[in-house]
Design an enzyme around this catalytic site. Structure first.
Site, short mmCIF file in Angstrom:
data_model
loop_
_atom_site.label_atom_id
_atom_site.label_comp_id
_atom_site.label_asym_id
_atom_site.label_seq_id
_atom_site.Cartn_x
_atom_site.Cartn_y
_atom_site.Cartn_z
N ASN A 114 0.82 -1.22 0.00
CA ASN A 114 0.00 0.00 0.00
C ASN A 114 0.85 1.27 0.00
O ASN A 114 0.45 2.30 0.52
CB ASN A 114 -1.03 -0.03 1.14
CG ASN A 114 -0.37 -0.06 2.51
OD1 ASN A 114 0.86 -0.11 2.61
ND2 ASN A 114 -1.17 -0.02 3.55
N GLU A 128 9.16 6.99 15.96
CA GLU A 128 9.59 6.46 14.66
C GLU A 128 10.79 7.25 14.10
O GLU A 128 11.68 6.67 13.48
CB GLU A 128 8.41 6.46 13.69
CG GLU A 128 7.35 5.45 14.12
CD GLU A 128 6.04 5.52 13.35
OE1 GLU A 128 5.95 6.27 12.35
OE2 GLU A 128 5.09 4.81 13.74
#
Ligand code: IDP
Ligand code: MG
Length: 134
Positions: A114, A128
């Site tokens: 995706n 992150e």
């Protein structure tokens, strides 16, 4: 809203299928600034840290294998409300549900392939960015 930083990553299918320029262009057109950008592999350690919330789910092993299967583009992007803005530009997780005009709606193939990852909150973004650029 405030100026935020978010982590976003063009996944292996997005790189393999030649969507780097288009995606970076969409970010810049939306007024976002590219703060950091690297074309390289995701290490297994980075993949596991990034997707820790999904450990134990049926798709987890495939997700780790996939995201480490080829080069990605790792980015830190900043701007007004950058976390939500990138998520809006990305579109729904499943490309079959993603609206036309979104990155996943236009280039997504399957739930596994995706095209793009984006942090889902400012807390995830800080974590992150540490995992991939720290
Ligand atoms: P997000 O990428 O839109 O934040 P998450 O639910 O956090 O979506 O899932 C992380 C990634 O795991 C997705 O982008 C997708 O590649 C993969 N994934 C999520 N759910 C499934 C599933 O049901 N089957 C296969 N892959 C999935
Ligand atoms: Mg997510």
């Amino acid at each position: 809203m405030a100026i935020e930083k978010t982590y976003t990553m063009i996944k292996p299918d997005g790189v393999r299928n030649g969507h780097i320029g288009e995606i970076v262009n969409r970010f810049e057109r939306a007024g976002l600034k590219i703060e950091e950008m690297r074309l390289e592999m995701v290490t297994p350690e980075q993949a596991k840290a990034n997707y820790a919330e999904h450990e134990g789910k049926p798709f987890y092993d495939g997700l780790i294998t996939y995201v480490t299967s080829g080069p990605v583009v790792k980015m830190v992007v900043s701007g007004e409300g950058a976390v939500a803005k990138v998520r809006t530009l990305m579109g729904a997780t499943n490309p079959a549900d993603a609206a036309p005009g979104t990155i996943r709606g236009d280039f997504g193939l399957t739930m596994d392939e995706n095209v793009i990852h984006g942090s889902d909150s400012t807390e995830s973004a800080a974590r992150e960015i540490g995992v991939f650029f720290g």
